[in-house]
Every structure is written in C-alpha cells, then in structure tokens.
Design a protein around this motif. Sequence first.
Motif, PDB file in Angstrom:
ATOM      1  N   ALA A  69       0.865  -1.181   0.000  1.00 46.13           N
ATOM      2  CA  ALA A  69       0.000   0.000   0.000  1.00 46.13           C
ATOM      3  C   ALA A  69       0.903   1.232   0.000  1.00 46.13           C
ATOM      4  O   ALA A  69       1.912   1.262   0.710  1.00 46.13           O
ATOM      5  CB  ALA A  69      -0.919   0.014   1.220  1.00 46.13           C
ATOM      6  N   TYR A  71       1.579   5.313   0.611  1.00 51.36           N
ATOM      7  CA  TYR A  71       1.091   6.434   1.420  1.00 51.36           C
ATOM      8  C   TYR A  71       1.786   7.747   1.070  1.00 51.36           C
ATOM      9  O   TYR A  71       1.350   8.799   1.541  1.00 51.36           O
ATOM     10  CB  TYR A  71       1.280   6.123   2.908  1.00 51.36           C
ATOM     11  CG  TYR A  71       0.377   5.020   3.382  1.00 51.36           C
ATOM     12  CD1 TYR A  71      -0.944   5.287   3.717  1.00 51.36           C
ATOM     13  CD2 TYR A  71       0.825   3.702   3.447  1.00 51.36           C
ATOM     14  CE1 TYR A  71      -1.793   4.273   4.129  1.00 51.36           C
ATOM     15  CE2 TYR A  71      -0.019   2.686   3.857  1.00 51.36           C
ATOM     16  CZ  TYR A  71      -1.325   2.978   4.195  1.00 51.36           C
ATOM     17  OH  TYR A  71      -2.162   1.962   4.587  1.00 51.36           O
ATOM     18  N   CYS A 270      -3.422   2.092   9.045  1.00 52.34           N
ATOM     19  CA  CYS A 270      -2.851   1.400   7.890  1.00 52.34           C
ATOM     20  C   CYS A 270      -3.818   0.341   7.379  1.00 52.34           C
ATOM     21  O   CYS A 270      -4.492  -0.337   8.160  1.00 52.34           O
ATOM     22  CB  CYS A 270      -1.516   0.765   8.264  1.00 52.34           C
ATOM     23  SG  CYS A 270      -0.668  -0.034   6.882  1.00 52.34           S
ATOM     24  N   ASN A 271      -3.868   0.177   6.060  1.00 52.54           N
ATOM     25  CA  ASN A 271      -4.807  -0.764   5.457  1.00 52.54           C
ATOM     26  C   ASN A 271      -4.392  -2.219   5.634  1.00 52.54           C
ATOM     27  O   ASN A 271      -5.248  -3.100   5.671  1.00 52.54           O
ATOM     28  CB  ASN A 271      -4.962  -0.464   3.959  1.00 52.54           C
ATOM     29  CG  ASN A 271      -5.529   0.912   3.692  1.00 52.54           C
ATOM     30  OD1 ASN A 271      -6.282   1.439   4.503  1.00 52.54           O
ATOM     31  ND2 ASN A 271      -5.153   1.512   2.577  1.00 52.54           N
ATOM     32  N   ARG A 274      -1.740  -3.469  11.283  1.00 50.56           N
ATOM     33  CA  ARG A 274      -2.418  -2.857  12.428  1.00 50.56           C
ATOM     34  C   ARG A 274      -1.689  -3.275  13.699  1.00 50.56           C
ATOM     35  O   ARG A 274      -1.418  -4.463  13.908  1.00 50.56           O
ATOM     36  CB  ARG A 274      -3.882  -3.293  12.471  1.00 50.56           C
ATOM     37  CG  ARG A 274      -4.751  -2.504  13.452  1.00 50.56           C
ATOM     38  CD  ARG A 274      -6.200  -2.928  13.322  1.00 50.56           C
ATOM     39  NE  ARG A 274      -7.073  -2.218  14.251  1.00 50.56           N
ATOM     40  CZ  ARG A 274      -7.678  -1.088  13.990  1.00 50.56           C
ATOM     41  NH1 ARG A 274      -7.512  -0.522  12.806  1.00 50.56           N
ATOM     42  NH2 ARG A 274      -8.461  -0.497  14.869  1.00 50.56           N
TER      43      ARG A 274
END
Length: 397
Positions: A69, A71, A270-271, A274
């Motif tokens: 992912a 950011y 956060c996707n 965690r």
Amino acid sequence: MVAMSKRVKTLQIVFTDPGKTFFCGGDMVSGRIQVEVNEVTRVSAMRLLGLGRAKVEYAKGKQRCRQEAEYLRHEEVLRLDEQPTDSDGSVVLRPGNKYEYMFGFELPRDGQLVSSYKGKFGYVHYYVKALMERPHLPTLECKKSFEVEEPLDVNTPDLLSPTGGMKEKKVTCMFIPDGQVSLNAKIDRRGFCEGEDIFINAKFENTCSRIVVPKAAIIAKHTYQANGRTKIFRQKLSSVRGNHIISGMCDAWQGKTIRVPKIKPSMLGCNIIRVEYALMIYIHIPGSEKLILELPLVIGTAGLVSRSNSVSSQEGSVSNASQSWLSLRMPSEPPSYCDITRDCCLDQPLTPLLDDIDDDDSPIFMNAPAFQYPPPPAYVEVTEEEYNGNARMLPVC
C-alpha cells in the motif's frame, strides 16, 4: 547512501536537519543531493522521488502472501543553481567541483500518512531517492530513509473514560466439578503514553481446590493482511503478578501498577498492518486453561498527555503514599505472629512471547510456599522487684 562509479565519485543525499529523528504530516522534508565526478560527465536530468509504502509478506503453507500500500509519492526534477544548461536541459559536471541539487517538499496532512513500522511480517518505510540520468549510460541512484511518526492524542473523552470487565471459569478435575475462579477488574482510562503507570483495581476469588495466581501483562497484537488472509502475532511486553490464592480465599488489587514500556504508538490507520495493545489480566490455574480478561489500550505519542492528567496521577501517587505512611503508625499493642502478612508479589522478567510456561507458579496440590518471617518484636525485661514497686510498662525497643 552513496553511489559510486568510474565516472561519478560521490552521489549522496544530505537532509537539512540531520539530527531530526522523525517527521509528521505537514513537515518539510528538505536537503541537498551532493555530486562529485572523476571525469567530465553530462547529466540529462536529476530526478527526486519521495516515497512511502507499506508491505506485508509471509508464507501461508505453500502460498506466498504479499501485498503493498502506498502512502507517499512525490516526484520532481531538480536543477543546479547558476549552472548553464544545454537546449535539452542537460548540464556538464567537471572534476574538482562539488555540485549540490537542493530539494524540499511537504508531507501530506490530515492523517494521510501512517507511522513508520518494522515488524515480523511487514513494514512501513519512507525514503527519498535521487536518480541521476546520463545520456547513453546507466542511471545512478541513491536513497536515504526517514522516520514518520503521526501524532496520536490520547486526551479524548473516549480514551479518558474508565473501562473494565469481569470473567469467571468453572474448574473441573477428571470431568468432576471442582469449584470456580473469577475476576473483576477496572482501570481508570484506556489511553496511555510511554512511561506512564496503569493503575489496576481488581478482585479475585478462588473456590476451587487448587492454588491460583493472578497476573497482569501488557500485550501487543500485530495484524498483517495480504491476499485476503490475516496473520496475527502476539507479544508480551511487560508483566506483574500477585500473591498465591489458596482454596476458598479472595485477593484484591487496589491501584496495582504496571508501567507502559518503551513501545511504538498504536497504529490504527494502515490498510494492511495494524498494531494494537491490551492489558491482559488473568489467573493462572494449574492443570487448566487461564482465565483471561483483556482490556483494550491505545498508546499515544509521547508528550501529548495533558498536564491535568499527569498532575492527577501525581496527586493519586501522593495520596497513596500518604495512606501508606499512615498505615505505618505504631500499633497500640505489641504485634503478634498472626498479624504478620505475607507478600510474595514478584515482577516477572520481560518475555518476548505470550505463551509463557508457568509450571512453578501454582502447584495443583496445596504446598505452602516458603516465607522469610521477620524476627519477633523485642521487649525489655522487667525484674520482679521493679514490678512489685512502681510497676510500669517500658517502651518497645
């Protein structure tokens, strides 16, 4: 990071403030790219990338789970100040000179970033990369990492409110009922910062025939998600324990403390990664599974706890200390052996994993532990003549 070749002597990134430990949303990431060459070199472009991405990777059986992912993504082309350029924008670098490409960009605001992280199965990494493009030659690159720590304020009404719960468990021995154990615990808030003490109020009851031990621990829970699968890693960070509780007895904690160790703040935005924390209060029962109560915690960034909270904690400590001092008053009568209390509260050493082995904590059979009793109080002897005369009790030595 320095990249070197036959033509290029030095290619490195230097931040404006090298002593800055971390950045957060809205901060400027600035610096310069330093270049030195061994021979005349034509540079068609110097590109700068500011990147930040999270990555999870682990094996699930024969399958390799992997997911990323992004950011942060910043890109720009840098120019040399007061340096002549050709019509195509390229410049000529000559030996003996030091060249510096200046850069600076602002990090996204409004919670778009997540804090830097490095764990067992994933990470969140931020860095600046310089790409030196040369005609008809391979592109040279170098990069330099930087840390991001997003503020997490624990001074919200939700995190400042008390939380607690209760649990009970029936104990059996060879399928025969053997009583039960229960616990009821409460803490004054859910939000804490590194170095703060968590005050635990709890009551434990044991009606089974075994000796049990109440304990508490701060637990970290790391959750990784990739390809629709979830992997969880749990870790015990610090722990405390109470006294052994024999059959038919109760015990209570009144403000028992456990300190928040040096840990990263909770990561909740956060996707794919965690990081959560919990206060686990549990009772070790020999020959049976533990009775566990988990109270969720949120660990914030250092320095965000309000002064009122810190003052109230200090006042609570002072009041507890005052009560402890008052409890040390001399008794009106000499103490006896039956008044001597036994305290076997020991702090456990830090253990990396949650699944610790407590073989020696609570024997199934009720063997009384060994205690070091203090000597009896000393008294001054009074002779018979003194007693028959002006009889008076002499003070305790």
